[in-house]
Design a protein around this motif. Structure first.
Motif, PDB file in Angstrom:
ATOM      1  N   THR A   1       4.963  -5.170  15.093  1.00  0.00           N
ATOM      2  CA  THR A   1       4.107  -5.042  16.268  1.00  0.00           C
ATOM      3  C   THR A   1       4.266  -3.702  16.967  1.00  0.00           C
ATOM      4  O   THR A   1       3.564  -3.439  17.937  1.00  0.00           O
ATOM      5  N   ASN A   2       5.160  -2.840  16.482  1.00  0.00           N
ATOM      6  CA  ASN A   2       5.294  -1.529  17.125  1.00  0.00           C
ATOM      7  C   ASN A   2       4.104  -0.622  16.813  1.00  0.00           C
ATOM      8  O   ASN A   2       3.994   0.471  17.363  1.00  0.00           O
ATOM      9  N   LEU A   3       3.199  -1.084  15.947  1.00  0.00           N
ATOM     10  CA  LEU A   3       1.989  -0.325  15.655  1.00  0.00           C
ATOM     11  C   LEU A   3       0.865  -0.649  16.630  1.00  0.00           C
ATOM     12  O   LEU A   3      -0.187  -0.005  16.610  1.00  0.00           O
ATOM     13  N   LEU A   4       1.071  -1.651  17.488  1.00  0.00           N
ATOM     14  CA  LEU A   4       0.025  -2.077  18.409  1.00  0.00           C
ATOM     15  C   LEU A   4      -0.417  -0.958  19.343  1.00  0.00           C
ATOM     16  O   LEU A   4      -1.587  -0.874  19.722  1.00  0.00           O
TER      17      LEU A   4
ATOM     18  N   PHE B   1       6.591   1.889   4.666  1.00  0.00           N
ATOM     19  CA  PHE B   1       6.338   1.551   6.068  1.00  0.00           C
ATOM     20  C   PHE B   1       5.933   0.084   6.148  1.00  0.00           C
ATOM     21  O   PHE B   1       5.467  -0.502   5.178  1.00  0.00           O
ATOM     22  N   ASN B   2       6.153  -0.496   7.302  1.00  0.00           N
ATOM     23  CA  ASN B   2       5.901  -1.925   7.490  1.00  0.00           C
ATOM     24  C   ASN B   2       4.707  -2.126   8.417  1.00  0.00           C
ATOM     25  O   ASN B   2       4.777  -1.854   9.606  1.00  0.00           O
ATOM     26  N   ILE B   3       3.615  -2.627   7.876  1.00  0.00           N
ATOM     27  CA  ILE B   3       2.407  -2.834   8.666  1.00  0.00           C
ATOM     28  C   ILE B   3       2.477  -4.140   9.448  1.00  0.00           C
ATOM     29  O   ILE B   3       1.692  -4.362  10.366  1.00  0.00           O
TER      30      ILE B   3
ATOM     31  N   THR C   1       2.041  -5.834   4.624  1.00  0.00           N
ATOM     32  CA  THR C   1       3.215  -5.589   3.785  1.00  0.00           C
ATOM     33  C   THR C   1       3.739  -6.876   3.166  1.00  0.00           C
ATOM     34  O   THR C   1       4.081  -6.905   1.977  1.00  0.00           O
ATOM     35  N   SER C   2       3.793  -7.936   3.945  1.00  0.00           N
ATOM     36  CA  SER C   2       4.234  -9.236   3.414  1.00  0.00           C
ATOM     37  C   SER C   2       3.283  -9.719   2.336  1.00  0.00           C
ATOM     38  O   SER C   2       3.703 -10.294   1.316  1.00  0.00           O
ATOM     39  N   PHE C   3       1.988  -9.498   2.549  1.00  0.00           N
ATOM     40  CA  PHE C   3       0.999  -9.904   1.555  1.00  0.00           C
ATOM     41  C   PHE C   3       1.214  -9.159   0.239  1.00  0.00           C
ATOM     42  O   PHE C   3       1.195  -9.757  -0.844  1.00  0.00           O
TER      43      PHE C   3
ATOM     44  N   LEU D   1       0.972   6.588   7.978  1.00  0.00           N
ATOM     45  CA  LEU D   1      -0.179   5.697   7.903  1.00  0.00           C
ATOM     46  C   LEU D   1      -1.329   6.247   8.740  1.00  0.00           C
ATOM     47  O   LEU D   1      -1.136   6.687   9.872  1.00  0.00           O
ATOM     48  N   ARG D   2      -2.546   6.218   8.180  1.00  0.00           N
ATOM     49  CA  ARG D   2      -3.712   6.732   8.895  1.00  0.00           C
ATOM     50  C   ARG D   2      -4.690   5.617   9.272  1.00  0.00           C
ATOM     51  O   ARG D   2      -5.167   5.560  10.392  1.00  0.00           O
TER      52      ARG D   2
END
Length: 211
Positions: free
Chosen positions: A105-108, A100-102, A53-55, A140-141
């Motif tokens: 770290t909650n996606l870990l 959404f924010n990739i 997302t930052s990128f 997100l998939r």
């Protein structure tokens, strides 16, 4: 004779005790580590993801600064229309992939990272796939980051999201080519399990396009 026999028993008992004591205190020394051995741990668990997302936000700043006016190509049923875009329209177009924010770290606990040096594509790929069933709140998939092995710069991104709207299920795919273009493909999930390509929208903000 009885005395000699009794003494032999005593000596035998002492010998057995000494042997057991020696075995109980014997330890095998650890193998020696060669002086030039590599002791670095290479199989470490991933603790953060590439900040996608930052990128993308950084790329949007680049889009605002180019002199070339972005062009939008919209393809529906094999027919392509071309229009010029304003800067603010470009941001609106890409908004579905900024919801959404990739980076977080909650996606870990939901996605796992796989690193692979793809010699066919001449790229280092970072692929992120779901570890199991995702919560309904997560659209997100999966996503993949393609990195140039020589420059170590991001060459492109591929992101897949799935969402529901008006009781219909849709898939959107974002293909982002660094400093050049972004394409969103919208697909309808039909009730019979088949899919239907609804449209492709591609923005180009440079006069050099690699697709």
């Amino acid at each position: 004779m009885a005395f000699i026999y009794k003494m032999k028993q005593i000596y035998f008992t002492i010998a057995i005790a000494a042997l057991l004591f020696s075995c109980g205190n014997h330890t095998t020394p650890p193998p020696a580590v060669p002086q030039n051995a590599d002791t670095t741990v290479t199989d470490k668990p991933t603790t953060s993801y590439f900040p996608v997302t930052s990128f993308l936000k950084g790329q949007m700043i680049g889009v605002d600064s180019v002199a070339f006016t972005p062009i939008l190509y919209t393809t529906v049923n094999g027919k392509t229309d071309t229009t010029w875009l304003k800067r603010e329209e470009t941001k609106t177009f890409l908004q579905p992939f900024f919801s959404f924010n990739i980076d977080s770290t909650n996606l870990l606990s939901l996605f796992t990272e796989t690193k692979f040096n793809d010699r066919t594509l001449n790229a280092i790929t970072l692929t992120y796939d779901a570890t199991g069933k995702l919560p309904d709140t997560v659209q997100l998939r999966n996503w993949t980051v393609y990195i140039d092995p020589e420059s170590q710069k991001v060459r492109s991104l591929y992101i897949v999201k799935e969402y529901k709207e008006n009781n219909q299920s849709y898939i959107q795919q974002l293909t982002w080519t660094t400093d050049r273009s972004a394409k969103i493909t919208t697909i309808l999930n039909q009730p019979d399990g088949n899919t239907q390509l609804l449209k492709e929208q591609k923005i180009v903000w440079t006069d050099i396009d690699d697709e």
